[in-house]
Design a protein around this motif. Sequence first.
Motif, mmCIF file in Angstrom:
data_model
loop_
_atom_site.group_PDB
_atom_site.id
_atom_site.type_symbol
_atom_site.label_atom_id
_atom_site.label_comp_id
_atom_site.label_asym_id
_atom_site.label_seq_id
_atom_site.Cartn_x
_atom_site.Cartn_y
_atom_site.Cartn_z
ATOM 1 N N PRO A 103 73.489 41.315 32.461
ATOM 2 C CA PRO A 103 73.104 42.735 32.455
ATOM 3 C C PRO A 103 74.292 43.663 32.227
ATOM 4 C CG PRO A 103 72.052 41.582 34.288
ATOM 5 C CD PRO A 103 73.072 40.652 33.714
ATOM 6 N N GLN A 104 75.453 43.306 32.785
ATOM 7 C CA GLN A 104 76.630 44.170 32.641
ATOM 8 C C GLN A 104 77.169 44.159 31.205
ATOM 9 O OE1 GLN A 104 76.392 42.057 35.592
ATOM 10 N NE2 GLN A 104 75.426 43.929 36.369
ATOM 11 N N VAL A 105 77.201 42.971 30.577
ATOM 12 C CA VAL A 105 77.726 42.940 29.208
ATOM 13 C C VAL A 105 76.772 43.646 28.246
ATOM 14 C CG1 VAL A 105 79.111 40.868 29.554
ATOM 15 C CG2 VAL A 105 76.777 40.646 28.708
ATOM 16 N N THR A 106 75.471 43.572 28.529
ATOM 17 C CA THR A 106 74.504 44.292 27.699
ATOM 18 C C THR A 106 74.709 45.794 27.830
ATOM 19 O OG1 THR A 106 72.893 42.504 27.970
ATOM 20 C CG2 THR A 106 72.059 44.615 27.193
ATOM 21 N N ASP A 107 74.944 46.266 29.042
ATOM 22 C CA ASP A 107 75.222 47.694 29.256
ATOM 23 C C ASP A 107 76.511 48.112 28.547
ATOM 24 O OD1 ASP A 107 72.945 47.933 30.778
ATOM 25 O OD2 ASP A 107 73.988 47.779 32.707
ATOM 26 N N SER A 108 77.533 47.271 28.632
ATOM 27 C CA SER A 108 78.809 47.581 27.981
ATOM 28 C C SER A 108 78.640 47.666 26.468
ATOM 29 C CB SER A 108 79.853 46.516 28.328
ATOM 30 O OG SER A 108 80.163 46.531 29.699
ATOM 31 N N LEU A 109 77.791 46.818 25.912
ATOM 32 C CA LEU A 109 77.526 46.839 24.484
ATOM 33 C C LEU A 109 76.880 48.163 24.085
ATOM 34 C CD1 LEU A 109 77.528 45.099 21.847
ATOM 35 C CD2 LEU A 109 75.184 44.465 22.439
ATOM 36 N N GLN A 110 75.918 48.607 24.851
ATOM 37 C CA GLN A 110 75.218 49.857 24.548
ATOM 38 C C GLN A 110 76.153 51.065 24.672
ATOM 39 O OE1 GLN A 110 71.727 49.943 27.048
ATOM 40 N NE2 GLN A 110 71.056 47.923 26.366
#
Length: 315
Positions: A135-142
């Motif tokens: 979830p954190q890496v997905t948020d960082s990508l966005q």
Amino acid sequence: MISDLLDARRLQAFVYLIDTQSFTTAAKRLGLTQSAVSHSIKVLEEDIGCPLIQRLGKTARPTEEGQKLYEMSQKILMDMSNIRQQLGSQATWTQNQLRIGATTSVCQYLLPSVIREFKESFPDCRIFVYPADSPQVTDSLQRNEIDIAIALKPMTNAPCDFRPLFEDQLYFMTGAMHPWATQGKATPADISKENFILYSQQSNTYRIIEDYFNQRSIQLHSSYQLGSLEVIKELVKVGVGVSVGSHWIAEKERKEGSIRLVTMGGSPLIRSWGILSRTNRRLSLVEETFMGLCQLASENLPDPPEIKKYEAVSN
């Protein structure tokens, strides 16, 4: 439609391959690894929908369709070169850094071989790796803090593209002398009484496991939620509790006999791994190459063990 367009970088790799009739020579000319060129040709064939080359020993020759594409590609690439010269553009396909977000398991078991091979093609490209849960890496990508992410498939609709890498199955992980290891099974009552050592509660893996057992009306008793796979495995080895994980993160321990894998029974618990990028963004050659190497590395992960199945959890 943008998705109908062929990638000029793959066309260039194809032309070099036909010119040299050698993957090795074409790779040297492009400044890439042989596996990166092979992946590029494979994707090009998938895009077009037919074989483009035939291998005769170590020689690569075009098929009839490949010869047609070769002739057309030469003209296309020449026109593109003329456009660049006339407009004075010095743009390149490369970039001087790559920001990667990845889960801790991917950082430990998949990325080292990928980065080693990637640096052979792009020795001057700086790589920044940011370990975090899915979830954190997905948020960082966005938030544009990273360029690509290697993680589990998002559990909710996220504004990003997901390129599948591989699927894995989750098992109970026990110590060598645990009753489940010696008996080869566990009942729902056994599961409810067991002390579980699970990965971080903020991770997608934790949520997947929780949903799986909730659907079977089984309540897991978890005294520990840890962010370190290595610590979890050590606690499992000494009999503190049981964990849930995939075979590839415990391959060494499984082979040496310090950790045993036990199937959950009923429907297997499957996770989907892949590479995420921001939606509708054209990827650079650096990013495409890195993704291709990740695909090749994932194909070399250990095969799942052969474990006798049983009905441990009611469907």
